[in-house]
Write a protein that holds these residues in place. Structure first.
Motif, PDB file in Angstrom:
ATOM      1  N   GLY A   1     -32.935  -6.112  25.073  1.00 52.76           N
ATOM      2  CA  GLY A   1     -33.885  -7.088  24.072  1.00 52.76           C
ATOM      3  C   GLY A   1     -34.544  -8.205  24.769  1.00 52.76           C
ATOM      4  N   SER A   2     -34.949  -8.688  23.919  1.00 48.05           N
ATOM      5  CA  SER A   2     -36.040  -9.966  24.324  1.00 48.05           C
ATOM      6  C   SER A   2     -35.561 -11.308  23.579  1.00 48.05           C
ATOM      7  CB  SER A   2     -37.345  -9.672  24.045  1.00 48.05           C
ATOM      8  OG  SER A   2     -37.569  -9.630  22.658  1.00 48.05           O
ATOM      9  N   HIS A   3     -34.467 -11.105  23.229  1.00 48.91           N
ATOM     10  CA  HIS A   3     -33.770 -12.360  22.731  1.00 48.91           C
ATOM     11  C   HIS A   3     -34.649 -13.192  21.482  1.00 48.91           C
ATOM     12  CE1 HIS A   3     -31.244 -12.254  26.237  1.00 48.91           C
ATOM     13  NE2 HIS A   3     -32.258 -12.338  27.109  1.00 48.91           N
ATOM     14  N   HIS A   4     -35.337 -12.275  20.707  1.00 48.79           N
ATOM     15  CA  HIS A   4     -35.983 -12.689  19.671  1.00 48.79           C
ATOM     16  C   HIS A   4     -35.274 -12.567  18.301  1.00 48.79           C
ATOM     17  CE1 HIS A   4     -39.481 -12.571  16.705  1.00 48.79           C
ATOM     18  NE2 HIS A   4     -40.281 -12.759  17.761  1.00 48.79           N
ATOM     19  N   THR A   5     -35.234 -11.308  17.920  1.00 50.49           N
ATOM     20  CA  THR A   5     -34.588 -11.260  16.552  1.00 50.49           C
ATOM     21  C   THR A   5     -33.816  -9.897  16.722  1.00 50.49           C
ATOM     22  OG1 THR A   5     -36.059 -12.460  15.432  1.00 50.49           O
ATOM     23  CG2 THR A   5     -34.774 -10.993  14.204  1.00 50.49           C
TER      24      THR A   5
ATOM     25  N   VAL B   1     -47.606 -27.632  33.403  1.00 54.95           N
ATOM     26  CA  VAL B   1     -47.255 -28.302  32.178  1.00 54.95           C
ATOM     27  C   VAL B   1     -46.156 -27.512  31.667  1.00 54.95           C
ATOM     28  CG1 VAL B   1     -48.357 -28.861  29.551  1.00 54.95           C
ATOM     29  CG2 VAL B   1     -49.458 -29.059  31.876  1.00 54.95           C
ATOM     30  N   PRO B   2     -45.113 -28.222  30.880  1.00 53.30           N
ATOM     31  CA  PRO B   2     -44.014 -27.502  30.317  1.00 53.30           C
ATOM     32  C   PRO B   2     -44.380 -26.452  29.211  1.00 53.30           C
ATOM     33  CG  PRO B   2     -43.451 -29.926  30.435  1.00 53.30           C
ATOM     34  CD  PRO B   2     -44.984 -29.669  30.485  1.00 53.30           C
ATOM     35  N   VAL B   3     -43.687 -25.239  29.464  1.00 52.46           N
ATOM     36  CA  VAL B   3     -44.166 -24.197  28.528  1.00 52.46           C
ATOM     37  C   VAL B   3     -43.022 -23.856  27.587  1.00 52.46           C
ATOM     38  CG1 VAL B   3     -44.658 -21.699  28.361  1.00 52.46           C
ATOM     39  CG2 VAL B   3     -45.509 -23.348  30.170  1.00 52.46           C
ATOM     40  N   LEU B   4     -43.471 -23.739  26.007  1.00 50.70           N
ATOM     41  CA  LEU B   4     -42.513 -23.362  24.977  1.00 50.70           C
ATOM     42  C   LEU B   4     -42.888 -21.658  24.824  1.00 50.70           C
ATOM     43  CD1 LEU B   4     -40.454 -24.246  23.019  1.00 50.70           C
ATOM     44  CD2 LEU B   4     -42.283 -24.522  21.344  1.00 50.70           C
ATOM     45  N   ALA B   5     -42.131 -20.829  25.411  1.00 50.23           N
ATOM     46  CA  ALA B   5     -42.569 -19.430  25.419  1.00 50.23           C
ATOM     47  C   ALA B   5     -42.244 -18.670  24.330  1.00 50.23           C
ATOM     48  CB  ALA B   5     -41.734 -18.751  26.736  1.00 50.23           C
TER      49      ALA B   5
ATOM     50  N   SER C   1     -29.480 -14.195  20.964  1.00 52.56           N
ATOM     51  CA  SER C   1     -31.058 -14.158  20.518  1.00 52.56           C
ATOM     52  C   SER C   1     -31.279 -15.325  19.661  1.00 52.56           C
ATOM     53  CB  SER C   1     -31.240 -12.783  19.609  1.00 52.56           C
ATOM     54  OG  SER C   1     -31.350 -11.678  20.325  1.00 52.56           O
ATOM     55  N   ALA C   2     -32.556 -15.816  19.730  1.00 54.96           N
ATOM     56  CA  ALA C   2     -33.024 -16.672  18.700  1.00 54.96           C
ATOM     57  C   ALA C   2     -32.705 -16.734  17.389  1.00 54.96           C
ATOM     58  CB  ALA C   2     -34.459 -17.254  18.925  1.00 54.96           C
TER      59      ALA C   2
ATOM     60  N   SER D   1     -39.761 -19.197  19.396  1.00 57.46           N
ATOM     61  CA  SER D   1     -39.515 -19.529  20.968  1.00 57.46           C
ATOM     62  C   SER D   1     -38.133 -18.651  21.133  1.00 57.46           C
ATOM     63  CB  SER D   1     -39.298 -20.833  20.999  1.00 57.46           C
ATOM     64  OG  SER D   1     -38.523 -21.443  22.252  1.00 57.46           O
ATOM     65  N   THR D   2     -38.513 -17.699  22.145  1.00 65.87           N
ATOM     66  CA  THR D   2     -37.153 -17.061  22.722  1.00 65.87           C
ATOM     67  C   THR D   2     -36.455 -17.800  23.888  1.00 65.87           C
ATOM     68  OG1 THR D   2     -38.833 -15.887  24.162  1.00 65.87           O
ATOM     69  CG2 THR D   2     -38.179 -14.821  21.781  1.00 65.87           C
TER      70      THR D   2
END
Length: 421
Positions: free
Chosen positions: A341-345, A225-229, A365-366, A391-392
């Motif tokens: 980084g994790s592309h978060h903040t 199923v599509p995932v919003l990570a 990053s998001a 979401s990242t």
């Protein structure tokens, strides 16, 4: 609980079929009815606060006995203030603008066809999460207001809290005339049920995982199923040479220590080698009871700092621990963030507007901030109400995911008898 002879696949198929039917009914409900359901659910949470607190106490006792970390225990804990805030969050969702039916854009073709893109619900959403029982309420509220049915699967450590919150909210939802199956909770802690949910593409339109690396990795690996990570928050605060020293100290201490267990907490501080008050900044963290793991230059600033290992730069501590590194200007800081980084903040602290704009544009990053604490990485602080997560990824929705992120669109085409030549 489900019948013991029922397989996880059978259980999820049953929940999914019910969710599909409920979503179809919800699609015909008015926005006023959905808003009223959430207001009633919020009051039900307030009325059930003693029962929710008692359920949470049982979870806390079991979690402590099982050796859950202090940071995870903090995420699990529900005191009177947090229960009240959860109820307020649900009620706040009821007052947000309705995204459904909004016209994204409209155009008229030369042949007279009028085209519109209009926001509609996604359908059925599966949410898999750990520790934080308030997610049960936030997720239910957001999904319902956006017109979606939801299947919730919380972590085993919060099972009693989640059930108590779900029961309270359901009483309000049903009182508003909506079907109980718009918000369902998987009634088993069997991990096989997670696998079944991830493969239930016939019934589920989107999976949203909220939890640690291992959970998200499993979801991304197994999902059909599509995932919003929602990945971990390895967030950075970069103190530029032109940062105001007082502001830098206040922001970094807040970004790291306001709440160490949230995904918006800063985990690595990058200090420009030309920042004159680097020693004061490191001292401020240490004096605030934060363990500092630094490179050689940082250790030279304060003997209380300990050496940073290679994996410290890739660690989400969720604790009063921070890694600190000296960098050679904004390009070096941006390169470090790109590598670790994790592309978060990520945030920059500086009085130099040109450098700030360089950072804002270059960091992928998001959420990218200038002169603000990374702890503001929160849907409520962004004016979105409760959030489903941050979401990242780069597709569908990015950053705090609230009502709009839980919708899709369809094309409406209006003609006057046109045929295609």
């Amino acid at each position: 609980m489900n019948d013991m002879t029922q397989t996880p696949e059978m259980l999820i198929a049953m929940l999914g079929a019910r969710a599909r039917k409920a979503a179809a009914i919800l699609a015909q409900a008015t926005d006023e009815q959905k808003a009223q359901a959430l207001k009633l659910a919020a009051q039900a949470l307030r009325d059930a606060a003693p029962a929710i607190a008692a359920a949470n106490a049982r979870d806390m006792e079991n979690a402590a006995a099982n050796g859950l970390s202090p940071a995870m225990l903090d995420r699990l804990r529900l005191d009177a203030g947090r229960i009240a805030a959860t109820a307020d969050g649900v009620e706040a969702v009821a007052t947000l603008p309705n995204p459904l039916g909004a016209i994204i854009d409209s155009s008229e073709r030369p042949n007279g066809l009028v085209l519109q893109r209009v926001r509609v619900p996604l359908g059925v959403i599966g949410i898999i999460y750990e520790s934080r029982p308030n997610v049960t309420a936030d997720a239910a509220a957001l999904c319902l207001r956006a017109g979606n049915a939801v299947i919730l699967r919380g972590g085993s450590e919060a099972v009693e809290s989640n059930r108590a919150i779900h029961a309270a909210m359901l009483s309000g939802i049903v009182a508003a005339g909506l079907p109980a199956d718009v918000v369902q909770i998987v009634p088993t802690t069997d991990r096989a049920a997670v696998g079944a949910l991830l493969k239930a593409s016939e019934f589920v339109d989107l999976i949203i995982p909220r939890g640690g690396k291992s959970l998200v990795a499993r979801v991304q690996e197994e999902a059909r199923v599509p995932v919003l990570a929602h990945l971990d928050g390895i967030n950075h605060s970069y103190v530029h040479a032109a940062a105001d020293p007082d502001m830098a100290c206040a922001l970094v201490v807040n970004a790291k220590l306001r709440r160490t267990g949230v995904c918006g907490a800063t985990e690595t501080v990058l200090i420009d080698r030309n920042f004159a008050s680097a020693g004061r900044l490191v001292q401020a963290l240490l004096d605030a009871k934060c363990a500092v793991r630094g490179d050689g230059d940082v250790q030279a600033l304060d003997t209380r700092a300990t050496p940073a290992a290679d994996d410290d730069w890739d660690t989400e501590y969720l604790d009063a621990i921070v890694s600190v590194r000296m960098v050679d200007g904004p390009e070096d800081a941006i390169a470090h963030i790109a590598a670790h980084g994790s592309h978060h903040t990520d945030a920059i602290i500086t009085e130099d507007a040109a450098t700030a704009e360089q950072f804002l544009n270059a960091v992928d990053s998001a959420i990218v901030m200038w002169n603000a604490s990374t702890q503001f990485a929160d849907g409520g602080e962004f004016g979105l109400g409760a959030e489903i997560g941050i979401s990242t990824g780069r597709l569908h929705a990015r950053g705090p995911v609230a009502l709009e992120g839980l919708t899709t669109y369809k094309w409406l085409v209006r003609g006057t008898g046109q045929t295609r030549p």
